[in-house]
Every structure is written in structure tokens, then in C-alpha cells.
Enzyme design. Structure first.
Site, PDB file in Angstrom:
ATOM      1  N   ASP A 142       0.896  -1.152  -0.094  1.00 56.32           N
ATOM      2  CA  ASP A 142      -0.361  -0.044   0.086  1.00 56.32           C
ATOM      3  C   ASP A 142       0.522   1.474   0.253  1.00 56.32           C
ATOM      4  O   ASP A 142       1.954   1.464   0.153  1.00 56.32           O
ATOM      5  CB  ASP A 142      -0.644  -0.591   1.207  1.00 56.32           C
ATOM      6  CG  ASP A 142      -2.692  -1.018   0.736  1.00 56.32           C
ATOM      7  OD1 ASP A 142      -2.217  -1.681   0.666  1.00 56.32           O
ATOM      8  OD2 ASP A 142      -2.585  -0.509   2.047  1.00 56.32           O
ATOM      9  N   HIS A 287       3.574  -2.522   2.826  1.00 54.47           N
ATOM     10  CA  HIS A 287       3.657  -0.846   2.998  1.00 54.47           C
ATOM     11  C   HIS A 287       5.368  -0.924   1.470  1.00 54.47           C
ATOM     12  O   HIS A 287       6.250  -0.738   1.881  1.00 54.47           O
ATOM     13  CB  HIS A 287       3.411   0.020   3.563  1.00 54.47           C
ATOM     14  CG  HIS A 287       2.290   0.201   4.329  1.00 54.47           C
ATOM     15  ND1 HIS A 287       1.969  -0.883   5.434  1.00 54.47           N
ATOM     16  CD2 HIS A 287       1.157   0.171   3.923  1.00 54.47           C
ATOM     17  CE1 HIS A 287       1.076  -0.778   5.578  1.00 54.47           C
ATOM     18  NE2 HIS A 287       0.235   0.767   5.463  1.00 54.47           N
TER      19      HIS A 287
END
Length: 325
Positions: A142, A287
Site C-alpha cells: 500500500d 507498504h
């Protein structure tokens, strides 16, 4: 001391800096997602305020040792149709000490965990994993693209021949089309993670749809494909946003394994968080943006090897098999 406000729009980030008396202390500046290092350098020595609809910068700013405040809608004038409160307004908030000072432990949602939990309780069941009877898991990343982090993670995935899914933030793609294209060209899937990484319960239905549509369009212009998946930021989706997104092309998906890498707990902790919870069908949250993700890149090889030792293979989200809903 200097005080800065950072606003977002369809063109990227706008910055205003004022002094102790509220007078302009630097020329107005604009930055794109590909100029993150320059943006952070420009804010050196400032206390910074961002809006709750901007969740993409605070990690990088705190990495640089800056004090960051999040200002919520109640303390701001109405937003424009697509964008945050003006940078000058946010700079004044910083000068007055308005808003919530963010912490490393709390991140963008410092002080709003209860709001996120309350919103989640009103939403319906969320897709969190694929079928459990198939020995396949999905690695997902992400908050990118990020010039340094995404490149480092791509290199690890290439070496280990692992496909992944990247949930991209639209505003970060400005000035980074080449990097997004590289992710897709290397066989990974590109998915939607909204335009500015907002706290979704603070948005109207129309704003939530615009966040999705603008990002879909930006990614489509680069890859030629329509995004199939959207991940709600922070995993916090309210019933109203869920209803607004129901007619959109993307399927809402969260995760069942959280690496907690955003908190930079150390490589061993990231590896343990994943390998201690992963199962067939798992969707693993990691991430490639939102701050320094060198720990994520360093943890990846051991995570990949550990999953394979458990008999698990890797697939992009769209190549997983899902239970009928």
C-alpha cells in the site's frame, strides 16, 4: 519557528510557510509525488499541518524529525469539490497549534482509533482473504508509488520471482508514471488505494467516489487497464462510503495478515508478524510508501522463503480464487 500547511489537489501538493506572526516566510510551492524528497527538504525546520484527507505524507515528515499535526473537518472551512483545505489555512492551524499532534505509534489516525472502529462496525462484511483450500497467498503493498521504496521492493520480488499487488495512491502517481508502468511491466497487479489516502468516514459519498474514480483514471492512463480492487485506507470504511463504492468497478478488499511494517518495528518483528499468522488464502498487508520502508524490503526475502517453506505459493490478487459472496 516556521509553520507550514500542506494541501492536496488533482495537481499534487501545495505548500505555504508562515512565521510566528503568520506572515509568509517563503514563496508558495507545489510538489508532485515524484518530488517527495524535495518537499520534505523544503519543510525542514517547520511544524507542519495536514488535513485528515491527506494521509500520505506524515510518515515521511516524521521520519525527517518534523512535528506534524492532523486537522480534522470540524476545525476547517468547507473543502473544495476535490481537494483539501488551502495550504495557507493549514499553515495557520500549525501556527496556532490546532489539531492533533501525530505520533509514530499512532500514525495518521493518532487519537481517532475509536472513530475508525465505529465506522467499521456500520459497514458490511469485508473481503479479507482468498479460498483457504488453495496453498496460495497474496503479497500486497500500500501507499506507493515511492521513488526509493517501490524500486527496492521490486528488486526483491524480481530476484525471488514473486508476483504481488500494489495498491497505489493517486496523488503519488503524479510525476511517477514511469515507475507505475515499471511495476505493471514486471508482471505485478496495480490496484486502487484512493487519491489522497483520506480517513474515509470524513468524506461525503461524492467525495469518496471521486477519490476512487480519479485514481482509476490516472492508473488507467498509465497501464491501459481498469483497476479491479480497492483497499480502504486504514481499513476504515463507513456504511455510507461502502454504499457509494458499490456501483464502482472495484471490489473492496482488506487483509487477514498485517505485517505492521508501517510502524517500523524492526525486520524480525515484520517477519514474525507475517509468518506467525499466514495461512492458505491469506492476503498480506505491507507498504511501499508512507515513510521509510527499508525494513519492509529487508524483511521480504525471509517472508518469501518462510511462506515457501510452509508450502505456500504467491499470486496477484486477480489470480487468487475467491469464495462466492
Amino acid at each position: 519557528m516556521l509553520f507550514a500547511g500542506v494541501a492536496w489537489s488533482e495537481r499534487g501538493f501545495a505548500v505555504e510557510i508562515v512565521d510566528d506572526e503568520g506572515s509568509s516566510a517563503a514563496p508558495s510551492r507545489r510538489f508532485t509525488g515524484g518530488q517527495l524528497s524535495s518537499l520534505v527538504e523544503h519543510l525542514t525546520g517547520c511544524a507542519v499541518a495536514v488535513e485528515s484527507t491527506n494521509g500520505v505524507l506524515d510518515g515521511s515528515l516524521m521520519d525527517a524529525g518534523l512535528l506534524v499535526r492532523r486537522v480534522d473537518p470540524a476545525g476547517l472551512p468547507p473543502r473544495p469539490p476535490f481537494g483539501s483545505a488551502p495550504a495557507a489555512v493549514l499553515a495557520e492551524c500549525a501556527r496556532r497549534g490546532q489539531g492533533t499532534e501525530l505520533t509514530r505509534a499512532g500514525g495518521s489516525l493518532t487519537g481517532r482509533d475509536r472513530d475508525a472502529d465505529a465506522a467499521a462496525e456500520t459497514a458490511g462484511p469485508r473481503l479479507e482473504h482468498a479460498r483457504r483450500d488453495r496453498p496460495v497467498v497474496a503479497l500486497t503493498f500500500d501507499d506507493g508509488p515511492h521513488p526509493r521504496n517501490t524500486t527496492a521492493i521490486l528488486d526483491v520480488l524480481d530476484r525471488h520471482r514473486v508476483p504481488a499487488t500494489f495498491f497505489c495512491v493517486g496523488v503519488n502517481t503524479i510525476g511517477q508514471a514511469e515507475l507505475v508502468a515499471r511495476v505493471a511491466e514486471r508482471g505485478h497487479e496495480i490496484a486502487n488505494h484512493t487519491w489522497s489516502h483520506p480517513f474515509l468516514p470524513d468524506l461525503t459519498a461524492a467525495e469518496a467516489v471521486a477519490q476512487l474514480a480519479r485514481t482509476r483514471d490516472a492508473l488507467g492512463e498509465i497501464t491501459g487497464a481498469t483497476t479491479r480492487w480497492v483497499r480502504p485506507t486504514y481499513g476504515a470504511i463507513s456504511a455510507s462510503v461502502e454504499r457509494a463504492w458499490a456501483a464502482q468497478p472495484e471490489t473492496v478488499v482488506c487483509w487477514d495478515v498485517d505485517s505492521n511494517d508501517w510502524a517500523t518495528p524492526g525486520v524480525a518483528a515484520i517477519v514474525g508478524n507475517v509468518l506467525g499468522a499466514v495461512r492458505p488464502g491469506s492476503v498480506i498487508l505491507m507498504h511501499d510508501g508512507g515513510g521509510d520502508r527499508s525494513q519492509t524490503a529487508a524483511a521480504l526475502p525471509e517472508i518469501i522463503e518462510g511462506c515457501r517453506a510452509l508450502g505456500l505459493d504467491f499470486a496477484r490478487m486477480s489470480d487468487c480464487q475467491w469464495q462466492a459472496r
